[in-house]
Every structure is written in structure tokens, then in C-alpha cells.
Design a protein around this motif. Structure first.
Motif, short mmCIF file in Angstrom:
data_model
loop_
_atom_site.label_atom_id
_atom_site.label_comp_id
_atom_site.label_asym_id
_atom_site.label_seq_id
_atom_site.Cartn_x
_atom_site.Cartn_y
_atom_site.Cartn_z
N GLY A 69 -0.48 4.55 -8.91
CA GLY A 69 0.40 3.64 -8.20
C GLY A 69 1.88 3.91 -8.40
O GLY A 69 2.72 3.02 -8.21
N ARG A 70 2.23 5.16 -8.77
CA ARG A 70 3.63 5.52 -9.00
C ARG A 70 4.10 6.49 -7.94
O ARG A 70 3.47 7.53 -7.71
N ILE A 71 5.21 6.15 -7.26
CA ILE A 71 5.82 7.09 -6.32
C ILE A 71 7.29 7.28 -6.70
O ILE A 71 7.92 6.38 -7.28
N GLN A 72 7.81 8.46 -6.42
CA GLN A 72 9.18 8.79 -6.82
C GLN A 72 9.95 9.41 -5.67
O GLN A 72 9.45 10.29 -4.97
N PHE A 73 11.17 8.92 -5.49
CA PHE A 73 12.10 9.49 -4.52
C PHE A 73 13.21 10.21 -5.28
O PHE A 73 13.46 9.92 -6.45
N ILE A 74 13.87 11.13 -4.62
CA ILE A 74 15.10 11.71 -5.17
C ILE A 74 16.21 11.47 -4.16
O ILE A 74 16.06 11.75 -2.97
N GLN A 75 17.29 10.89 -4.67
CA GLN A 75 18.42 10.58 -3.80
C GLN A 75 19.67 11.27 -4.36
O GLN A 75 20.07 11.02 -5.50
N ARG A 117 9.36 13.94 -2.08
CA ARG A 117 8.88 15.31 -2.17
C ARG A 117 7.50 15.36 -2.83
O ARG A 117 7.25 14.65 -3.82
N GLN A 118 6.67 16.23 -2.33
CA GLN A 118 5.32 16.36 -2.86
C GLN A 118 5.33 16.78 -4.32
O GLN A 118 4.53 16.30 -5.14
N GLU A 119 6.25 17.72 -4.68
CA GLU A 119 6.28 18.22 -6.05
C GLU A 119 6.66 17.14 -7.07
O GLU A 119 6.36 17.28 -8.27
N ASP A 120 7.32 16.08 -6.62
CA ASP A 120 7.67 14.98 -7.52
C ASP A 120 6.59 13.92 -7.61
O ASP A 120 6.70 12.96 -8.40
N ASN A 121 5.53 14.06 -6.81
CA ASN A 121 4.51 13.03 -6.73
C ASN A 121 3.11 13.64 -6.83
O ASN A 121 2.37 13.71 -5.84
N PRO A 122 2.73 14.07 -8.03
CA PRO A 122 1.38 14.62 -8.21
C PRO A 122 0.31 13.56 -7.96
O PRO A 122 0.58 12.35 -8.02
N VAL A 123 -0.88 14.02 -7.70
CA VAL A 123 -1.98 13.11 -7.38
C VAL A 123 -2.21 12.11 -8.51
O VAL A 123 -2.53 10.93 -8.27
N THR A 124 -2.06 12.57 -9.75
CA THR A 124 -2.28 11.66 -10.89
C THR A 124 -1.33 10.47 -10.84
O THR A 124 -1.72 9.34 -11.15
N ASP A 125 -0.08 10.70 -10.44
CA ASP A 125 0.88 9.59 -10.31
C ASP A 125 0.50 8.68 -9.16
O ASP A 125 0.55 7.45 -9.27
N PRO A 182 0.83 -1.21 0.00
CA PRO A 182 0.00 0.00 0.00
C PRO A 182 0.86 1.26 0.00
O PRO A 182 1.86 1.35 0.72
N THR A 183 0.47 2.22 -0.80
CA THR A 183 1.21 3.49 -0.87
C THR A 183 0.79 4.35 0.30
O THR A 183 -0.02 5.28 0.17
#
Length: 481
Positions: free
Chosen positions: A445-451, A433-441, A399-400
Motif C-alpha cells: 500500500g505504499r506509492i512514491q512520487f518524485i517532484q 516512476r516504476q523504478e521508485d515503486n517496486p511490487v513489494t511496496d 484504491p491504488t
């Protein structure tokens, strides 16, 4: 429902996930081997075979000192005899069912009940034996086996066959029939089988090991093969990235000054490639430099907790000389080695002993981006990404929710702090970050991290400025303070 009154304890699963090591320096080597010397020659054809020691290598692949015919043998020698590093993964493309010649009738003398066929590559199970008067039967009339040189010894079991001669016929493997297309390989849709370099895609599914280094000494100096090796290095199983080690053809390039133009003209310019020139010798054995370089990379990784943050450059290379393909000795001094390094070529020089020389990937000097230029940093990016995939793959389809995000962020930051404390990286931090993860994503089922990561560059050039200080001289002579 029970009535609750008092105090109770519950436990949640640990949020910090221990990392899974990706064995950064595991070599995957494609070529030819004398599989006729094995118990089941067909078992070692176009399959990834993992080897942990010399005995296993000989048993599973066979061994012969003729490295022109059997190219995998030099990597076996370099890995287990020169550097004593394991494991390695071998992919043999020499197929006894296709790459063979037939010897219809040959007369062999019998001496003391033994006949020796002085031919290499013979497939034992294809041998037929005749005396002057009859066909002989294996097991009751004779036995066969290989001697230490790879020849077939036929032991006669009948007293009337202790001398004289016999007629033999057999098939023998023929490495000269192996072509560039066999090394390149492909996927057969009808049979569902992989061949050649395409077998790399079977390494992880079959062995659960991520390829670290990909090479094909004896073949990678051919531009069409070099290009395919480089292509197969990236997005393995649509997930992993590796590094490849290639050679420059020293039968064409006779001078170190011509190596950069050959490299450029043949497009050996990838950020994922280490390109080597010339060949190397240990005694009377001649190696493609890629075989020794890859083994040294794996050895260096093993000396540093299996983290590829240390460059193989300036590390001891236990060779006795460097040569061209025709055997001509080529002794490069440091300025000449630097000339090659400046064109993204790794070589070997003799300064207080032989050592590998060069930190740059084949992409240099076309790129100065630090992550694509330096070999250890490029390999660290691959290793870091591969380890991330392996560590968190079991989180896919969870679950996200905040627990998922927090467990990945906390685990990665703690892992990074451990590497930083050991001096293996400069630092790393991961964010969601919220800006990298819009509601549409998120809805898809897509989430993104920045490392953000920083790895140490090799100290390629060290300068000490000397200055004469007259004060030190006068103090020494006159006792001044």
C-alpha cells in the motif's frame, strides 16, 4: 435488465484537485501574558489561542506594556500595531493557579467612594475586602474592575463607605515564577494535557491551521529553549514542517563581532532557524528582533498571495534604532551587517530608512546547499510540502489505481504551472516512476512520487560594471554619430 438503445452521458469526478493554502506565515508564539485581565484567566493557559485583531488579543490574553514580564505582548504589538498582520496564535504558559503570590492584608484609602489598588497582576476573583468592623460582600457592598493601567478599582456601594480606608487581600500573578521548564513544557500522560512548546502539536488538531513560524521572544535567546524550539519546528504532528525565529542574547554579546561565535557555541545553526541580533526600538519600546522579524515575514507573505517566495531582507522595518539588552544603541553599517549575514545572522541597518538585512538561515556558512541556506527557499520547501499533505490527504486509503496516480500528477503539474506563470517559482514537475515503486511496496500500500522543484534565489548581490567610453565624449563634443 433494461434494453439499451441510443446514446447516454455519465460523469466522473473532476481529476484536478484544487490546492488548500497552508497560511505560510502564521506565527505561533510561546510566552507569558497578563491573563488576569481577561474574563477567564485559566482559559488562556497552555492552549493555542488564535487571534485576528488587537481587540481580540486584549480580550483573550490581556495586554501590558511590561514586555519583560509579559513576553507575548510584544508580538501582539508587532503584529497588530506595527505590521497589522493576522492571524497569530498565542500560547501562554503563565498559569494563575501556580504562578502567583499572595498579599494577605493591605490598607487602601477610599476617595469619593472608590479605592484603587496600585498593583498589577491582581486576580479579581481572589479579592476579599474588609472594613474596620465587618467583612464586605461583593455585589452588595462593593464592585471591582480594572482601570486602563491594569490596576483594580473598588467601587463602594454604601454611603458610609465613601471615605476612610478598607483592608484588602488578594492573589496576583507572578511572571517571575515562570521558568525555562514552563516554556519547554511537555505532555502529562495522567491528565492528557500539553504544556509549553509541546502545545504546538495541538495547533493543527484544534485550529486546523499549520504553524508557519514558531518563536518565543524573550525566551529564545536561552540556548536550551532555542534548541527545543528548533526541534519542535520539524515533523509537527508527524507531518508538517515550520520555520523558527530566534534571538542572540545581547546581554552577553556586546559587539557584533562576537555574535557569530555565540551563535556557533550555542548551536544556533539549524537550517530551519532565522537568528536575529540585536534588539530594536520604536520610540521608547524595545523589542526582541525576532518578534519584528516574524511579523515582517508574515506581512511579506501576505503581500505575495500567501506564498513565502520573497525574502524579508531589505524590507522596510519601521523602527527607530537598534540596541543591546542594556539599552545601549548599536548602529551597524552595511559592511557590519554583511559580516553578520556571512555568519547566518539577520540584523537591521539604516539605509534610506531602517530595513531588515539578511537572507541566510542559521545553517549558513556551514552549508551552501541552496535549499537550506536561503530563508525564502527553505520556507518554500516547507510550505510546498505542507500544502501537498493538506491537498491530498483525502486520497489516503483510496484504491491504488491509475486514476489515483493520474489525479495527483495532473493536479500538481497544473498547480505548479500556475505558480510559474505568476513568477512565484521557477518551475516544478512531478512524476510517478516504476523504478521508485517496486511490487513489494505496491502490495504494502505504499506509492512514491518524485517532484523536482526550483525556487528563485534572492538577488543578494547586484553588480553594475561602469566603463568610461571616450567615443561617447567625442560624439557629445563634436557631434559625431
Amino acid at each position: 435488465m433494461s434494453y439499451n438503445h441510443g446514446i447516454n452521458i455519465q460523469e466522473n469526478a473532476t481529476s484536478i484537485i484544487p490546492p488548500i493554502q497552508s497560511d505560510a506565515g502564521v506565527q505561533v508564539i510561546v510566552g507569558t501574558a497578563p491573563v488576569n485581565l481577561t474574563e477567564n484567566p485559566s482559559a488562556a493557559v497552555n492552549k493555542p489561542v488564535i487571534i485576528y485583531n488587537w481587540k481580540e488579543a486584549v480580550e483573550k490574553m490581556g495586554y501590558d506594556d511590561d514586555w519583560e514580564k509579559f513576553t507575548l505582548c510584544q508580538s501582539m504589538d508587532a503584529s497588530f500595531r506595527v505590521f497589522n498582520i493576522a492571524p497569530i496564535i498565542l500560547i501562554n504558559v503563565l498559569d494563575p493557579s501556580r504562578h502567583f503570590t499572595e498579599v494577605p492584608d493591605a490598607s487602601v484609602s477610599i476617595v469619593n467612594s472608590e479605592a484603587l489598588i496600585k498593583e498589577k497582576g491582581i486576580l479579581l476573583k481572589t479579592i476579599t475586602v474588609k472594613s474596620a468592623s465587618e467583612d464586605l460582600v461583593f455585589g452588595s457592598d462593593y464592585l471591582t474592575g480594572f482601570d486602563r493601567d491594569g490596576y483594580v478599582a473598588i467601587t463602594m456601594l454604601r454611603e458610609n463607605l465613601s471615605t476612610g480606608s478598607i483592608t484588602v487581600s488578594y492573589k496576583k500573578i507572578d511572571s517571575s515564577m515562570v521558568t525555562e521548564n514552563d516554556i519547554i513544557g511537555g505532555y502529562d500522560i495522567s491528565s492528557g494535557t500539553y504544556e509549553g512548546l509541546e502545545v504546538i502539536n495541538q495547533v493543527y488538531p484544534m485550529l486546523n491551521i499549520v504553524p508557519g513560524l514558531i518563536l518565543a521572544p524573550g525566551w529564545s535567546h536561552k540556548p536550551v529553549i532555542g534548541a527545543v524550539i528548533d526541534a519542535k519546528t520539524r515533523s509537527i504532528n508527524s507531518s508538517f514542517n515550520a520555520h523558527n525565529v530566534l534571538d542572540i542574547d545581547s546581554s552577553e554579546v556586546k559587539s557584533y563581532q562576537d555574535a557569530p561565535s555565540w551563535k556557533s557555541e550555542n548551536s544556533y545553526t539549524s537550517k530551519d532557524s532565522t537568528v536575529c541580533f540585536p534588539k530594536a526600538k520604536i520610540g521608547d519600546k524595545t523589542y526582541w528582533l525576532s518578534a519584528l522579524t516574524a511579523a515582517l515575514m508574515a506581512f511579506t507573505d501576505a503581500q505575495n498571495d500567501d506564498v513565502p517566495f520573497v525574502s524579508p531582507s531589505n524590507k522596510r522595518l519601521p523602527i527607530t534604532g537598534t540596541v543591546l539588552a542594556d539599552g545601549t544603541s548599536l548602529y551597524l553599517d552595511q559592511p557590519q551587517g554583511n559580516f553578520l549575514n556571512g555568519s547566518g545572522i539577520v540584523t537591521a541597518i539604516n539605509i534610506n530608512g531602517w530595513r531588515l538585512w539578511g537572507n541566510n538561515t542559521a545553517a549558513y556558512p556551514s552549508t551552501s546547499d541552496v535549499k537550506d541556506r536561503f530563508i525564502p527557499i527553505r520556507r518554500m520547501f516547507n510550505w510546498w510540502g505542507n500544502t501537498f499533505i493538506q491537498t491530498y490527504f483525502n486520497k489516503v486509503d483510496d484504491p491504488t489505481n491509475f486514476r489515483l496516480i493520474e489525479s495527483i500528477v495532473d493536479s500538481e503539474n497544473i498547480r505548479a504551472n500556475g505558480f510559474k506563470a505568476r513568477g512565484q517559482i521557477a518551475g516544478a514537475v512531478i512524476e510517478f516512476r516504476q523504478e521508485d515503486n517496486p511490487v513489494t511496496d505496491l502490495l504494502n500500500g505504499r506509492i512514491q512520487f518524485i517532484q523536482k522543484v526550483a525556487f528563485f534565489t534572492p538577488a543578494e548581490y547586484i553588480v553594475n560594471v561602469l566603463e568610461f567610453d571616450p567615443t561617447i565624449l567625442t560624439n557629445a563634443l563634436f557631434g559625431g554619430e
